[in-house]
Design an enzyme around this catalytic site. Structure first.
Site, PDB file in Angstrom:
ATOM      1  N   GLU A  55     132.774  46.088  37.814  1.00 22.43           N
ATOM      2  CA  GLU A  55     131.406  45.453  37.323  1.00 22.43           C
ATOM      3  C   GLU A  55     130.515  44.746  38.694  1.00 22.43           C
ATOM      4  O   GLU A  55     130.769  44.128  39.910  1.00 22.43           O
ATOM      5  CB  GLU A  55     131.974  43.454  36.844  1.00 22.43           C
ATOM      6  CG  GLU A  55     132.660  44.553  35.392  1.00 22.43           C
ATOM      7  CD  GLU A  55     132.310  44.376  34.493  1.00 22.43           C
ATOM      8  OE1 GLU A  55     130.707  44.204  34.218  1.00 22.43           O
ATOM      9  OE2 GLU A  55     132.300  44.336  33.109  1.00 22.43           O
ATOM     10  N   GLU A  74     123.274  49.310  31.305  1.00 21.47           N
ATOM     11  CA  GLU A  74     124.102  48.929  32.561  1.00 21.47           C
ATOM     12  C   GLU A  74     124.155  50.566  33.480  1.00 21.47           C
ATOM     13  O   GLU A  74     124.850  50.997  34.007  1.00 21.47           O
ATOM     14  CB  GLU A  74     125.332  48.545  32.435  1.00 21.47           C
ATOM     15  CG  GLU A  74     125.639  46.735  32.130  1.00 21.47           C
ATOM     16  CD  GLU A  74     127.105  46.473  31.015  1.00 21.47           C
ATOM     17  OE1 GLU A  74     126.908  45.740  30.054  1.00 21.47           O
ATOM     18  OE2 GLU A  74     128.250  47.709  31.631  1.00 21.47           O
TER      19      GLU A  74
HETATM   20 ZN    ZN Z   1     129.554  46.351  30.348  1.00 20.96          ZN
END
Ligand code: ZN
Length: 376
Positions: free
Chosen positions: A337, A171
């Site tokens: 997120e 990520e």
């Molecule tokens: Zn994650």
């Protein structure tokens, strides 16, 4: 010159099954490699050389078994000729195969799941930040691969704020977010930074998982451990990264924490909280909602409609950092997120969700923190 595909570099990940080179074009069949000692895979990053002026079809054939198969729908790979600008590539997905079509001007080109953030850039970021006035650097310890876990501390106010990123190494947008946060916090002319540095002590861990980052992992460290399932009982053998950071948090306490991530499937920016922890208070929850709603009002890149299901009372998973930090310290904690796809409410046809937008989001997150810092 014949085409060559390689991934023997920082955060590289691909396995070559076949390359068919015909005058009409090149087709390569590829597969993503699992994280070491783990079944997780989704991150890819490789270089294609010898393809300038050619039509190239790159077929990643093992996507159906990846960690988040829903992540491939309406997803576009990133491609770069200069390793600075990462543009959306012509990408389609069907029957478990992700097909990326390129006709590069330059030779070579790089292809990745998202704009990479290398360990070299990490060291540049640490060096930059540690040279700024009022910034303290501390090495918390070494990982299983012998890489440092770096902590930067800014400000001298009483509120203890922890920002940490990239528990899941694939990520990479999470570390771009950190670069944006550090850019703002180290700017002496920035009023948000000046206020936060006066009212708070801000602790930043820009990369929680350097081993997974360098190895080209999606989700785990050098021994295949998902760090965001270790916060209840981290160990030196399995999860030293979490042990170091949690011990440092125990020294300072935590008033507010943001754990920064990317989400494979959901085309939006959102946060997840700690609703299911045993000791939750009305004040803690109200501050979390205030943070969320203020951020939504501040930037159209953040929304509250899409996100994860909320855990029921007492059902929180305390192995996850947001729940553990909220329970352990009574903190306002959240998991932020960002998408691999795009923010579908405000899409960008050239770049999708990008490093620049991740950095800007960090600056907006800090501005909301400044609005609330007295009350946390
Ligand atoms: Zn994650």
């Amino acid at each position: 010159m014949s085409i060559s595909i390689s991934s023997g570099f920082d955060s590289g990940n691909i396995n070559i099954l076949s390359i068919t080179d015909k005058p009409s074009g090149v087709r390569a069949e590829l597969e993503i490699v699992t994280d070491h000692q783990s079944d997780f895979y989704q991150w890819f990053h490789f270089r294609v050389a010898g393809a300038a002026g050619r039509e190239v079809e790159l077929a990643i054939v093992n996507c159906a078994g990846s960690a988040y198969p829903d992540g491939w729908l309406n997803y576009s790979a990133r491609v770069s000729e200069d390793r600075e600008n990462w543009l959306l590539a012509d990408t389609s997905y069907a029957d478990g195969t992700l097909t990326i079509r390129l006709s590069p001007d330059a030779n070579p080109v790089w292809v990745a799941y998202f704009a990479p953030y290398s360990m070299e850039r990490h060291h540049d970021l640490i060096a930059f930040a540690a040279c700024q006035p009022g910034v303290a650097h501390r090495e918390l310890g070494l990982t299983l691969d012998g890489q440092p876990i770096d902590l930067l501390t800014i400000g001298d106010g009483p509120k203890q704020v922890w920002l940490y990123a990239r528990q899941h190494p694939g990520e990479s947008m999470a570390q771009w977010w950190m670069e944006g946060a550090l850019e703002r916090l180290t700017d002496d002319d920035d009023s948000v930074a000046r206020l936060l540095r006066q009212k708070a002590t801000i602790h930043l861990v820009p990369n929680m998982n350097p081993d997974g980052s360098r190895r080209g992992h999606l989700r785990t460290n050098a021994v295949g451990v998902n760090l965001n399932r270790e916060w209840h009982e981290p160990t030196a053998d399995r999860s030293p990264e979490v042990l170091f950071v949690r011990n440092a948090m125990d020294e300072t306490g935590v008033d507010l924490a943001i754990d920064v991530h990317g989400d494979e499937a959901i085309p939006a920016v959102f946060i997840a909280g700690f609703e299911g922890i045993p000791s939750i208070t009305d004040k803690q929850l109200a501050l979390y909602h205030r943070y969320r709603d203020t951020l939504a009002a501040r930037t159209p890149d953040f929304q509250t409609r899409l996100g994860y299901p909320v855990a029921g009372v007492g059902r929180a998973n305390l192995s996850m950092s947001t729940n553990q930090v909220a329970e352990r310290f009574g903190a306002v904690a959240m998991t932020l997120e960002m998408p691999f796809k795009d923010n579908d409410d405000l899409p960008d046809a050239d770049y999708g969700w990008s490093p620049a937008r991740s950095m800007q989001l960090a600056k907006d997150c800090l501005a909301v923190l400044a609005e609330m810092i007295e009350d946390i």
